[in-house]
Design an enzyme around this catalytic site. Structure first.
Site, PDB file in Angstrom:
ATOM      1  CG  ASP A  79      -2.012   0.991   1.261  1.00 50.63           C
ATOM      2  OD1 ASP A  79      -2.231   1.635   0.058  1.00 50.63           O
ATOM      3  OD2 ASP A  79      -2.736   1.119   2.011  1.00 50.63           O
ATOM      4  CE  LYS A  80       0.498   8.052  -2.355  1.00 52.17           C
ATOM      5  NZ  LYS A  80      -0.616   8.665  -2.631  1.00 52.17           N
ATOM      6  CG  HIS A  81      -0.809   7.216   4.558  1.00 51.86           C
ATOM      7  ND1 HIS A  81      -2.176   6.995   4.468  1.00 51.86           N
ATOM      8  CD2 HIS A  81      -0.338   7.941   5.261  1.00 51.86           C
ATOM      9  CE1 HIS A  81      -2.525   8.156   5.344  1.00 51.86           C
ATOM     10  NE2 HIS A  81      -1.565   8.686   5.768  1.00 51.86           N
ATOM     11  CB  SER A  82      -0.308  10.792   0.335  1.00 51.79           C
ATOM     12  OG  SER A  82      -0.189  12.222   0.710  1.00 51.79           O
ATOM     13  CB  THR A 119      -7.964   8.935  -1.664  1.00 47.06           C
ATOM     14  OG1 THR A 119      -6.674   9.681  -1.991  1.00 47.06           O
ATOM     15  CG2 THR A 119      -8.329   8.002  -2.791  1.00 47.06           C
ATOM     16  NE  ARG A 167      -4.089  12.845  17.558  1.00 48.16           N
ATOM     17  CZ  ARG A 167      -3.470  12.475  16.398  1.00 48.16           C
ATOM     18  NH1 ARG A 167      -4.147  11.322  15.824  1.00 48.16           N
ATOM     19  NH2 ARG A 167      -2.762  12.977  15.488  1.00 48.16           N
ATOM     20  CB  SER A 182      -3.212   8.399  13.670  1.00 47.79           C
ATOM     21  OG  SER A 182      -4.368   8.557  13.010  1.00 47.79           O
ATOM     22  CE  LYS A 186      -5.802   5.950  10.218  1.00 45.61           C
ATOM     23  NZ  LYS A 186      -6.216   7.297  10.296  1.00 45.61           N
ATOM     24  CE  LYS A 187      -2.719   3.233   4.666  1.00 51.30           C
ATOM     25  NZ  LYS A 187      -3.589   2.842   3.513  1.00 51.30           N
TER      26      LYS A 187
HETATM   27  N1  URA Z   1      -3.815  11.106   9.236  1.00 50.22           N
HETATM   28  C1  URA Z   1      -4.252  10.378  10.057  1.00 50.22           C
HETATM   29  O1  URA Z   1      -4.821   9.282   9.784  1.00 50.22           O
HETATM   30  N2  URA Z   1      -4.130  10.660  11.311  1.00 50.22           N
HETATM   31  C2  URA Z   1      -3.302  11.819  11.837  1.00 50.22           C
HETATM   32  O2  URA Z   1      -2.933  11.720  12.873  1.00 50.22           O
HETATM   33  C3  URA Z   1      -3.070  12.539  10.880  1.00 50.22           C
HETATM   34  C4  URA Z   1      -3.241  12.446   9.595  1.00 50.22           C
END
Ligand code: URA
Length: 428
Positions: A79-82, A119, A167, A182, A186-187
């Site tokens: 996977d890729k995350h930005s 996205t 938060r 955070s 999820k990843k």
């Molecule tokens: N994106 C996230 O999923 N969590 C954060 O805390 C900041 C950006």
């Protein structure tokens, strides 16, 4: 365990035991720890920070607060995350491109945050496109066509969902250990073999300086690796929008054009910078050049676009119905010179003000408004030349107000400067 004592320890700058962190998150997830105590801990972490061991424990506790996806034998799962940026449509291109290269890509994405688009909001510009797949639907789609882009269901890292909401209203979002846990929880729940992260910095990004972006990238890479996922981060510039288009439907259209072979300089640079480490680390390509050629070929032979079209069909979308572009008006350059700065944040905010983003959680997004950015930092420009083009703005007063806002987004200088480098460094 005593939550007050755990909060006190962190408040006073002491290191928490992994067991204490796990216990707080487990109690919070099932509703036995009050929101005010979790908020107090978040503020203590914000002020005192966390060691790598604490950050890894927090991430692991948040990951295991929900389901973990288990994959059967087959090709590597990646996977890729930005971290988010204005005009950032790279995920829309990279997920099907990597799937066309033979990888499995279960991409769980987010919605717009502040001035940066999300996205999921972009994909929902395609009429019918579903972003609420269950975990079993997600898994079935990846096994049958190789990729999916969907939202995080309640099953994935529920502790993050609850903690993020706290938060957001307690001024504790921009803490590196909290952001790390955070994003990575999820990843990690996706059961990945490989992850590549695009960590952006600049006026249009979460991290305003390169130094902060590098600090976050190091924390993300260390935490991913400690938790068993080979993680690479690329530090990229976000001082001007990614590509030319900003807005939901217009960004999908630009992503489609890239998938069909159009070269848009910074979009292509980002695709290769993020795609090549994944192909090399997962053994699909032996060398940098092999990886480059593989990505290039999947675009030129049309299989990456075919994969995207297949993903859209599987998720119920009708690409033929994507809203088109109706030209509304141009924003003009006020004086001769060179483009010195461009405030990507103002451009992202303009999309929100045209109805293309949210001001409150309940706002409904209009996918049609778009801005085409016709210049890049460093370009020579003439007075009266159009630099931004507005699309699908029905109301003249709104178009006028946006024109005024955008005029403040551009700084024209007398001297030319070097063009901005999109890719700064890769952290492994
Ligand atoms: N994106 C996230 O999923 N969590 C954060 O805390 C900041 C950006």
């Amino acid at each position: 365990m005593n939550p007050v004592e755990i909060i006190r320890k962190k408040r006073d700058g002491e290191e928490l035991d992994p067991e204490e962190i796990r216990w707080m998150i487990a109690e919070f997830t099932v509703g036995r720890l009050a929101d005010y105590q979790m908020s107090a801990l978040a503020m203590a972490v914000f002020l005192q920070g966390m060691t790598p061991v604490e950050t890894a424990a927090l991430t692991d506790a948040m990951t295991t607060s929900g389901s973990l996806i288990a994959w059967g034998d087959g090709s590597p799962v990646v996977d890729k995350h930005s971290t988010g940026g204005v005009g950032d449509k790279i995920s829309l291109v990279l997920a099907p491109l990597l799937a066309a290269c033979g990888l499995r890509v279960p991409m769980i994405s987010g919605r717009g945050l502040g001035a940066t688009g999300g996205t999921l909001d972009k994909l929902e510009a395609i009429p019918g496109f579903r972003t609420d797949l269950s975990l079993s639907e997600l898994q079935a789609q990846v096994e049958s066509i190789g990729c999916v882009i969907t939202g995080a269901s309640d099953e994935i890292a529920p502790a993050d969902r609850r903690l993020y909401a706290l938060r957001d209203v307690t001024a504790t979002v921009s803490s590196i250990p909290l952001i790390t846990a955070s994003i990575m929880s999820k990843k990690l729940a996706e059961g990945l073999d490989q992850l590549v992260l695009d960590v952006k910095f600049g006026v249009g990004a979460f991290m305003k300086t390169e130094l902060r972006a590098v600090e976050l990238a190091r924390s993300l890479v260390r935490t991913g690796t400690r938790n068993g996922v080979q993680t690479t981060a690329v530090i990229t510039d976000m001082n001007q929008p990614v590509g030319r288009m900003v807005g939901n439907a217009v960004e999908v259209d630009e992503a489609v054009r890239v998938l069909q072979g159009e070269v848009i300089d910074d979009v292509s640079e980002l695709l290769f910078a993020l795609g090549i480490p994944i192909l090399q680390n997962s053994g699909i390509a032996a060398t940098f050049d092999d990886a480059y050629r593989c990505l290039e070929r999947k675009i030129s032979e049309g299989s990456a676009f075919e994969k995207f079209a297949e993903m859209v069909r599987c998720q119920g979308g009708d690409l033929q119905q994507l809203p088109g572009r109706r030209h509304s008006r141009d924003v003009l350059i006020p004086q001769h010179g060179f483009v010195g700065e461009m405030d990507a944040q103002v451009i992202g905010q303009a999309i929100i003000d045209m109805g293309g983003g949210r001001r409150t959680m309940l706002d409904k997004i209009d996918p049609r408004p778009g801005i085409e950015v016709l210049v890049r930092i460093g370009d020579p420009v003439d007075m009266g030349q159009p630099w931004a083009r507005l699309y699908n703005v029905d109301n003249n007063d709104v178009a006028e107000q946006i024109t005024v806002q955008l005029t403040g987004a551009l700084t024209i200088v007398d001297q030319s400067s070097d063009p901005i480098e999109t890719i700064l460094e890769t952290i492994r």
